[in-house]
Design a protein around this motif. Structure first.
Motif, short mmCIF file in Angstrom:
data_model
loop_
_atom_site.label_atom_id
_atom_site.label_comp_id
_atom_site.label_asym_id
_atom_site.label_seq_id
_atom_site.Cartn_x
_atom_site.Cartn_y
_atom_site.Cartn_z
N PRO A 1 0.80 -1.24 0.00
CA PRO A 1 0.00 0.00 0.00
C PRO A 1 0.83 1.28 0.00
O PRO A 1 0.42 2.29 -0.59
N TRP A 2 1.96 1.27 0.69
CA TRP A 2 2.79 2.48 0.73
C TRP A 2 3.47 2.73 -0.62
O TRP A 2 3.55 3.87 -1.07
N ALA A 3 3.90 1.67 -1.27
CA ALA A 3 4.48 1.81 -2.61
C ALA A 3 3.40 2.23 -3.61
O ALA A 3 3.65 3.06 -4.50
N ARG A 4 2.21 1.69 -3.47
CA ARG A 4 1.13 2.03 -4.39
C ARG A 4 0.71 3.49 -4.23
O ARG A 4 0.37 4.16 -5.22
N ALA A 5 0.72 4.01 -3.00
CA ALA A 5 0.38 5.42 -2.78
C ALA A 5 1.33 6.33 -3.54
O ALA A 5 0.91 7.30 -4.18
N VAL A 6 2.61 6.02 -3.50
CA VAL A 6 3.60 6.81 -4.25
C VAL A 6 3.33 6.69 -5.74
O VAL A 6 3.37 7.68 -6.49
N ALA B 1 -1.16 4.34 6.12
CA ALA B 1 -1.64 3.12 6.77
C ALA B 1 -3.10 3.25 7.19
O ALA B 1 -3.88 2.29 7.08
N VAL B 2 -3.48 4.42 7.66
CA VAL B 2 -4.87 4.65 8.07
C VAL B 2 -5.79 4.68 6.85
O VAL B 2 -6.85 4.07 6.84
N ASP C 1 -6.14 -2.59 3.02
CA ASP C 1 -5.08 -3.06 2.13
C ASP C 1 -3.85 -3.50 2.92
O ASP C 1 -3.16 -4.45 2.54
N VAL C 2 -3.57 -2.80 4.01
CA VAL C 2 -2.44 -3.18 4.86
C VAL C 2 -2.67 -4.58 5.42
O VAL C 2 -1.77 -5.43 5.43
N ALA C 3 -3.90 -4.85 5.88
CA ALA C 3 -4.23 -6.16 6.41
C ALA C 3 -4.14 -7.23 5.32
O ALA C 3 -3.64 -8.34 5.55
N LEU C 4 -4.61 -6.89 4.13
CA LEU C 4 -4.57 -7.83 3.00
C LEU C 4 -3.13 -8.13 2.61
O LEU C 4 -2.75 -9.28 2.39
#
Length: 208
Positions: free
Chosen positions: A71-76, A181-182, A187-190
């Motif tokens: 999720p963090w990479a996807r946000a970027v 993350a919030v 997605d973080v859980a997935l």
């Protein structure tokens, strides 16, 4: 994730669609998860009807697979795509995150479909299992899918990428990391489940 009424991305009057041929399959293209690269080589299924980014519910009674990304990479990646014709920095990214991930509909997707900034789990609806693959281990994980869709292994091209640096370099504070993350909590859980390897996701069971 079960519901008594169709969610916002399901047209009320949509006809039931089936992929044709003996091996019925559909690739569920979640934006910013290497989907363009996959579709350019393998296509999106036996039957290529509907919008490229429509959700799993649109294709019942067939084998489905999707790719899920950190999720963090996807946000970027999302922000880089939205700013693809403009110069931007880490500070611009941080302000976008703090401002609520506004997309302004850059994909041109009709209202009945999801937008690029939505959580990845939103594409994983319907009543049937969906094989999930890891974006970061895609070449390996595709080995589970290719025999089922009758496709030979081909090296994926590198398409539609708009970032020049590793995603982690755009996070210089825990605060931005936590905000993502919030926003993408499901997605973080997935993604945490995917760290152990690919698995079949059952929409009706959700993340329990």
């Amino acid at each position: 994730m079960a519901s008594t009424s169709p969610p916002r991305n399901r047209p009320q009057s949509a006809p039931k669609q089936h992929a044709a041929a003996a091996e019925r399959w559909r690739f569920i293209h979640i934006p910013r998860t290497a989907g363009t690269s996959i579709a350019s080589v393998y296509g999106r299924g036996n039957r290529d009807e509907g919008h490229a980014h429509a959700t799993a519910w649109r294709w019942p009674d067939c084998y489905k697979f999707a790719v899920v990304r950190n999720p963090w990479a996807r946000a970027v990646s999302i922000y880089a795509y939205l700013r693809r014709d403009r110069v931007w920095t880490r500070e611009h990214f941080k302000m976008w995150v703090a401002g609520g991930f506004k997309s302004q509909g850059e994909l041109g997707v009709p209202d009945r479909y999801l937008t690029i900034c939505d959580e990845q789990v939103e594409w994983l609806d319907g009543e049937e299992p969906i094989q999930l693959l890891r974006c970061e281990r895609l070449e390996v994980d595709l080995g589970l899918v290719l025999p089922k869709i009758g496709k030979p292994r081909v090296t994926l091209p590198f398409k539609n990428s708009w970032t020049a640096k590793p995603w982690i370099e755009y996070y210089d504070s825990c605060h931005t990391f936590e905000q993502v993350a919030v926003r993408y909590a499901r997605d973080v859980a997935l993604y945490a489940r995917l760290t152990a390897g690919p698995f079949e996701f059952h929409p009706q069971k959700g993340l329990t």
